[in-house]
Design an enzyme around this catalytic site. Structure first.
Site, PDB file in Angstrom:
ATOM      1  N   GLU A  10       0.829  -1.216   0.000  1.00 24.48           N
ATOM      2  CA  GLU A  10       0.000   0.000   0.000  1.00 24.48           C
ATOM      3  C   GLU A  10       0.864   1.266   0.000  1.00 24.48           C
ATOM      4  O   GLU A  10       1.787   1.410   0.798  1.00 24.48           O
ATOM      5  CB  GLU A  10      -1.016   0.030   1.147  1.00 24.48           C
ATOM      6  CG  GLU A  10      -2.021   1.196   1.032  1.00 24.48           C
ATOM      7  CD  GLU A  10      -2.729   1.264  -0.324  1.00 24.48           C
ATOM      8  OE1 GLU A  10      -2.126   1.807  -1.266  1.00 24.48           O
ATOM      9  OE2 GLU A  10      -3.868   0.764  -0.441  1.00 24.48           O
ATOM     10  N   ASP A  44      -6.942   0.100  -3.747  1.00 26.88           N
ATOM     11  CA  ASP A  44      -7.999   1.120  -3.857  1.00 26.88           C
ATOM     12  C   ASP A  44      -8.810   0.954  -5.140  1.00 26.88           C
ATOM     13  O   ASP A  44      -9.455   1.882  -5.596  1.00 26.88           O
ATOM     14  CB  ASP A  44      -7.363   2.505  -3.799  1.00 26.88           C
ATOM     15  CG  ASP A  44      -6.330   2.712  -4.913  1.00 26.88           C
ATOM     16  OD1 ASP A  44      -6.175   1.812  -5.774  1.00 26.88           O
ATOM     17  OD2 ASP A  44      -5.665   3.759  -4.908  1.00 26.88           O
TER      18      ASP A  44
HETATM   19  O1  AHR Z   1       0.644   0.555  -3.309  1.00 26.57           O
HETATM   20  C1  AHR Z   1       0.362   0.827  -4.637  1.00 26.57           C
HETATM   21  C2  AHR Z   1      -1.060   1.243  -4.819  1.00 26.57           C
HETATM   22  O2  AHR Z   1      -1.285   2.512  -4.261  1.00 26.57           O
HETATM   23  C3  AHR Z   1      -2.108   0.406  -4.153  1.00 26.57           C
HETATM   24  O3  AHR Z   1      -2.380  -0.811  -4.791  1.00 26.57           O
HETATM   25  C4  AHR Z   1      -3.295   1.304  -4.217  1.00 26.57           C
HETATM   26  O4  AHR Z   1      -4.231   1.061  -3.221  1.00 26.57           O
HETATM   27  C5  AHR Z   1      -2.690   2.690  -4.112  1.00 26.57           C
HETATM   28  O5  AHR Z   1      -3.128   3.486  -5.161  1.00 26.57           O
END
Ligand code: AHR
Length: 478
Positions: free
Chosen positions: A204, A280
């Protein structure tokens, strides 16, 4: 023993086990996945041919004959009930109705295992699966392991082709709230050696290739056609491992403490499961998934070595991406719709035109195409205009256009098509290689790549099957 029998004997049992290609337990005989067909929206499930065996692809082939099919459910074989279904909207909305992500074509990723046909999950940009109410998946800083078998030649640089542990609300809830396998050449966050693609961990707000938040040279560029990818994590310790899924042993690309950034030690894992998207619901990425599991507990290298040996013994190999009458590279062709009109370029647009052998030479040339080896995948084809050398049919925003080859990976992939036996049993239906739910279709005389019953006007299910049939004949231009 199957991969999950091996993890169980290592005291790190599978708490999720997903595969459209085979059973991941020796005794498993249940449903592997569900498909839905376009002709009548009914569904069927695909099970292994025998306990522990390869998926019964002929069930799918029979059910989907003459129409389109989507993968609607990827069942969890672990008994935990952690099935994957169409991902709902999260931080980002998906392109399908209601803000959901698209479902994968059931036929986009054909392979063989020990010579038996099976289908993987071809994730085109916009495609995603998720389970936000998964049970038994690691939370907080708890230990877990995971592996996935992927197509190492199908990737891109967008966020994020992931498989693993993510947020339960589809939103970015902060550093350390995810722990997944990532595969691709995204260079926004971490990178490894060379240009990629790399196996990284999506933790994340960052894809990580090692302890540094940016480059870690120990994480190699990989391009095995069949790739085993591993990520595992426990308190202040994690690893990235990988191998050729068709031969040999695993290598360790990182094994050490959590990245040098706030929020990743301890971790705050939430225990939902994603496939093909970011935490996300970022859905710009592409890749192909054949099988994968998540475990409870941190698997030992010895357990993973036995799992890798089992994957190699499954003997993944490529299968044909085309069917119907073969096309000869170098041949001049014209493509005739059931309406009698032909696909022709009009400047950069591609439309269905009335053409005959007595049409003027420029119209005949504009309706003639030279068959080329697929620019984005040599197992399929590209169509160069006889009217405009080095210009090819390509799609952009699902509209078919004629554009000059700019040498980019995107152009090559958008210009690659896989002709199949037509849905009516004659002629061809011509699938987009990188968006395999989509077929070349005429709609109000304009050419698109259309999905059966999708959200665009030109995706209309009415007349879909008729409008994607092309008779491939000798080119007017000769
Ligand atoms: O960590 C990379 C990305 O960043 C994740 O998959 C996403 O949730 C956020 O946009």
């Amino acid at each position: 023993a199957g991969p999950c029998d091996i993890y169980a004997s290592g005291n790190t049992p599978c708490v999720a086990a997903h595969s459209t290609t085979r059973a991941l337990y020796d005794a498993f005989t249940g449903a592997l996945y569900q498909v839905k067909r376009g002709s009548d929206s009914t569904t069927t499930t695909i099970a292994p041919l025998s306990a522990g065996g390869v998926a019964n692809a002929s069930t799918q082939d029979l059910f989907c004959k003459g129409t389109t099919c989507l993968i609607t459910i990827i069942y969890d074989q672990s008994g935990t009930g952690n099935h994957l279904t169409q991902a709902p909207p999260g931080g980002f909305k998906g392109p399908a109705a209601g803000g959901y992500d698209n479902l994968a074509s059931a036929t986009g990723a054909p392979v063989t295992l020990n010579g038996q046909k099976a289908y993987g999950v071809f994730v085109a940009p916009g495609t995603g699966y998720r389970n936000n109410a998964a049970k038994g998946i690691a939370r907080g800083d708890a230990a877990e392991g995971m592996y996935a078998v992927l197509d190492g030649t199908h990737y891109n640089g967008a966020c994020c082709f992931d498989y693993g542990n993510a947020e339960t609300n589809g939103k970015d809830t902060g550093n350390g709230h995810m722990e997944t396998i990532y595969f691709g050449n995204c260079n926004v966050w971490g990178t490894g050696a060379g240009k990629g693609p790399w196996i990284m961990a999506d933790l994340e707000n960052g894809l990580f290739s090692g302890v540094n938040t940016k480059n870690n040279a120990g994480d190699p560029t990989l391009n095995y056609r069949f790739l085993t990818a591993i990520v595992k994590g426990q308190p202040n310790q994690w690893a990235i491992r990988g191998a050729n899924a068709a031969s040999g042993a695993l290598s360790t690309y990182y094994n050490g403490k959590r990245p040098n950034a706030n929020g990743y030690n301890p971790m705050s894992k939430e225990g939902a499961i994603i496939l093909g998207i970011g935490g996300d619901n970022s859905h710009g990425a592409q890749g192909t998934f054949y099988e994968g599991v998540m475990t409870s507990g941190y698997p030992s290298d010895a357990t993973e070595a036995a799992v890798q040996a089992d994957i190699v013994a499954a003997k993944y190999a490529t299968a044909s991406l085309t069917s119907g009458a073969g096309l000869a590279v170098g041949a001049s062709i014209s493509l005739r719709a059931a309406t009698g009109r032909y696909l022709a370029r009009d400047s950069s647009n591609i439309t269905a035109e009335a053409v005959t052998s007595s049409s003027d030479a420029s119209l005949r040339r504009s309706a003639s195409w030279i068959v080329r080896t697929g620019l984005g995948n040599g197992a399929c084809f590209s169509f160069e205009s006889s009217d405009a050398p080095s210009s090819y049919m390509r799609h952009m925003n699902s509209t078919l256009l004629l554009e000059s080859d700019d040498g980019s990976k995107d152009f090559a992939e958008d210009a690659t098509f896989c002709p199949e036996l037509g849905f009516n049993g004659q002629g061809h239906s011509i699938r987009s290689w990188n968006h395999p739910t989509r077929y070349i279709r005429h709609y109000s005389q304009v050419a698109y790549i259309a999905s059966n019953g999708g959200v665009n006007t030109f995706d209309d299910a009415v007349d879909f099957h008729e409008n994607v049939i092309w008779e491939i004949v000798e080119g007017f231009a000769g």
